[in-house]
Scaffold this motif. Structure first.
Motif, PDB file in Angstrom:
ATOM      1  N   ARG A  65       8.071 -23.067  12.949  1.00 44.46           N
ATOM      2  CA  ARG A  65       7.742 -22.233  13.822  1.00 44.46           C
ATOM      3  C   ARG A  65       7.062 -21.510  12.484  1.00 44.46           C
ATOM      4  O   ARG A  65       5.867 -20.683  12.821  1.00 44.46           O
ATOM      5  CB  ARG A  65       8.709 -21.725  14.774  1.00 44.46           C
ATOM      6  CG  ARG A  65       7.565 -20.777  15.273  1.00 44.46           C
ATOM      7  CD  ARG A  65       8.369 -19.747  16.810  1.00 44.46           C
ATOM      8  NE  ARG A  65       7.254 -19.341  17.842  1.00 44.46           N
ATOM      9  CZ  ARG A  65       7.957 -18.490  18.019  1.00 44.46           C
ATOM     10  NH1 ARG A  65       9.447 -17.433  17.140  1.00 44.46           N
ATOM     11  NH2 ARG A  65       7.425 -17.582  18.692  1.00 44.46           N
ATOM     12  N   ARG A  66       7.677 -20.737  12.475  1.00 42.63           N
ATOM     13  CA  ARG A  66       7.222 -19.332  10.635  1.00 42.63           C
ATOM     14  C   ARG A  66       6.188 -19.510  10.034  1.00 42.63           C
ATOM     15  O   ARG A  66       5.509 -18.921   9.652  1.00 42.63           O
ATOM     16  CB  ARG A  66       8.574 -19.144  10.020  1.00 42.63           C
ATOM     17  CG  ARG A  66       8.954 -18.082  10.785  1.00 42.63           C
ATOM     18  CD  ARG A  66      10.052 -17.683  10.102  1.00 42.63           C
ATOM     19  NE  ARG A  66      11.385 -18.205   9.398  1.00 42.63           N
ATOM     20  CZ  ARG A  66      12.616 -18.611  10.254  1.00 42.63           C
ATOM     21  NH1 ARG A  66      12.726 -18.143  10.988  1.00 42.63           N
ATOM     22  NH2 ARG A  66      13.062 -19.000   9.139  1.00 42.63           N
ATOM     23  N   GLU A  67       6.640 -20.971   9.348  1.00 40.42           N
ATOM     24  CA  GLU A  67       5.641 -21.591   8.688  1.00 40.42           C
ATOM     25  C   GLU A  67       4.047 -21.997   9.576  1.00 40.42           C
ATOM     26  O   GLU A  67       3.099 -21.648   8.500  1.00 40.42           O
ATOM     27  CB  GLU A  67       6.039 -22.836   7.957  1.00 40.42           C
ATOM     28  CG  GLU A  67       7.023 -22.856   6.724  1.00 40.42           C
ATOM     29  CD  GLU A  67       7.688 -25.245   7.207  1.00 40.42           C
ATOM     30  OE1 GLU A  67       7.123 -25.263   6.960  1.00 40.42           O
ATOM     31  OE2 GLU A  67       8.771 -24.061   5.851  1.00 40.42           O
ATOM     32  N   ARG A  68       4.048 -22.577  10.222  1.00 35.53           N
ATOM     33  CA  ARG A  68       2.397 -22.370  10.799  1.00 35.53           C
ATOM     34  C   ARG A  68       2.500 -21.208  11.840  1.00 35.53           C
ATOM     35  O   ARG A  68       0.910 -20.987  11.408  1.00 35.53           O
ATOM     36  CB  ARG A  68       2.863 -23.092  12.364  1.00 35.53           C
ATOM     37  CG  ARG A  68       3.476 -24.947  12.145  1.00 35.53           C
ATOM     38  CD  ARG A  68       3.520 -25.820  13.823  1.00 35.53           C
ATOM     39  NE  ARG A  68       3.866 -24.864  14.433  1.00 35.53           N
ATOM     40  CZ  ARG A  68       5.523 -24.916  14.934  1.00 35.53           C
ATOM     41  NH1 ARG A  68       6.386 -26.061  14.578  1.00 35.53           N
ATOM     42  NH2 ARG A  68       6.149 -24.243  16.022  1.00 35.53           N
ATOM     43  N   GLU A  69       2.758 -20.447  11.978  1.00 37.77           N
ATOM     44  CA  GLU A  69       2.330 -18.815  12.126  1.00 37.77           C
ATOM     45  C   GLU A  69       1.669 -17.761  11.003  1.00 37.77           C
ATOM     46  O   GLU A  69       0.963 -17.611  10.964  1.00 37.77           O
ATOM     47  CB  GLU A  69       3.377 -18.218  12.608  1.00 37.77           C
ATOM     48  CG  GLU A  69       3.891 -18.081  13.655  1.00 37.77           C
ATOM     49  CD  GLU A  69       5.106 -17.586  14.207  1.00 37.77           C
ATOM     50  OE1 GLU A  69       6.167 -16.257  13.995  1.00 37.77           O
ATOM     51  OE2 GLU A  69       5.134 -17.366  15.395  1.00 37.77           O
ATOM     52  N   LEU A  70       2.636 -18.600   9.505  1.00 36.85           N
ATOM     53  CA  LEU A  70       1.448 -18.321   8.878  1.00 36.85           C
ATOM     54  C   LEU A  70       0.518 -18.606   8.043  1.00 36.85           C
ATOM     55  O   LEU A  70      -0.639 -17.979   7.422  1.00 36.85           O
ATOM     56  CB  LEU A  70       2.902 -17.998   7.239  1.00 36.85           C
ATOM     57  CG  LEU A  70       3.424 -17.178   7.539  1.00 36.85           C
ATOM     58  CD1 LEU A  70       4.635 -17.880   5.998  1.00 36.85           C
ATOM     59  CD2 LEU A  70       2.897 -15.893   6.564  1.00 36.85           C
TER      60      LEU A  70
END
Length: 251
Positions: free
Chosen positions: A243-248
Motif C-alpha cells: 500500500r505504501r509503495e502504491r501511494e508513493l
C-alpha cells in the motif's frame, strides 16, 4: 482507519457424513477468522466447495490477503496421480480447482497468501509441484485416538534466511500437526522453509512473491499462542508495504 480485507478460504461449509471431523475443522477455521478480526482485518470466510471456481475467483477479487486453511486431500488428478492410495479421504474437486486458481492469481497479482496444512499442499500443486500421497505419520499425526486428540506436537527447524524465521522469531519452534500427506516435488519458485526432525518439508515460501505455506496448524487450540498472530502480522506487513509503495507511485 485502513482495514485490510482478509479472505479465509475453507474447503466446505458442511460435512453431514462426518460431524465430528467437521466440528474440529470449524474450531480451527474459526480461530483464523477470530484472530483476523482481533488484528483489525475485515474478514470474509468462503467455502470453496459451496461456490463454483469462477465464483470463488470473483468473490476474492478484492482481497488484500488470503488464507487457505486445512481439510481433505487434494484430488490426485491435479498433481498427476490416481486414487486408491492408503489413507485416502473424500475429495472436493471443484474446491481444489477454485483454490488452485486463487493461488495462481495471487502469484500474478502479488497478493499475500498463507496456506495452512492442505493450504500448503494447494500452493505446491498450483505451482506444478507434487504430493506424497501417504507418509508414515509418525510424529505428524496421532493415530487411533478421538478427533480432539489427533494433533501431534513436535519441533520443526526453520531456514535461517526464511521469512518464517523472521516472522516467528527463531529457527527452532514447536508445532502441532495432523497430516498423512506431504510435499513431494516443489512447485516452480518455491523453496523449503522448514523441515521436521524426520526430514519432511514442513513449510515452503515463494522466492519472490509473498506466498507462504505451513504444514502444521498454528490455529490449533494447543499451538503456541503467538504463532497464528505472528503469521497474520506478516501478511499484514506485506499488505501495508504494498500500500505504501502504491501511494508513493501515485504521489
Amino acid at each position: 482507519m485502513f482495514a485490510p480485507r482478509l479472505v479465509v478460504i475453507e474447503v466446505t461449509g458442511t460435512r453431514p457424513d462426518r460431524p465430528e471431523y467437521h466440528a474440529k475443522v470449524q474450531v480451527l477455521n474459526g480461530r483464523v477468522v477470530t484472530d483476523g478480526v482481533s488484528d483489525g482485518w475485515n474478514v470474509m470466510r468462503i467455502a470453496a466447495a459451496d461456490v463454483t471456481p469462477d465464483e470463488l475467483l470473483w468473490d476474492t477479487r478484492h482481497a488484500d490477503a488470503i488464507v487457505i486453511v486445512g481439510g481433505e486431500d487434494i484430488t490426485p488428478s491435479f498433481y498427476g496421480e490416481t486414487t486408491g492410495y492408503e489413507g485416502e479421504t473424500a475429495h472436493f474437486a471443484a474446491a481444489d480447482e477454485g483454490q488452485i486458481a486463487v493461488v495462481r492469481r495471487a502469484l500474478a497479482a502479488g497478493t499475500p497468501l498463507l496456506g495452512i496444512c492442505r493450504g500448503l499442499q494447494i500452493i505446491n500443486v498450483a505451482l506444478g509441484g507434487s504430493i506424497v500421497q501417504h507418509i508414515d505419520e509418525g510424529i505428524h499425526k496421532n493415530e487411533g485416538v478421538p478427533i480432539d486428540e489427533i494433533l501431534s506436537t513436535h519441533t520443526v527447524t526453520l531456514t535461517t534466511t526464511s521469512g518464517l524465521a523472521r516472522g516467528l522469531g527463531g529457527t527452532d519452534i514447536v508445532v502441532q500437526s495432523a497430516h498423512h500427506q506431504s510435499v513431494g516435488r516443489l512447485g516452480a519458485g518455491l523453496v523449503a522453509a522448514a523441515v521436521a526432525p524426520d526430514g519432511l518439508i514442513e513449510a515452503l515460501e515463494h522466492h519472490t512473491a509473498p506466498i507462504t505455506g505451513v504444514q502444521w496448524h498454528p490455529e490449533a487450540p494447543d499451538a503456541p499462542a503467538d504463532q497464528l498472530p505472528r503469521l497474520l502480522a506478516s501478511l499484514r506487513g506485506h499488505v501495508e508495504s504494498s500500500r505504501r509503495e502504491r501511494e508513493l507511485v501515485a504521489a
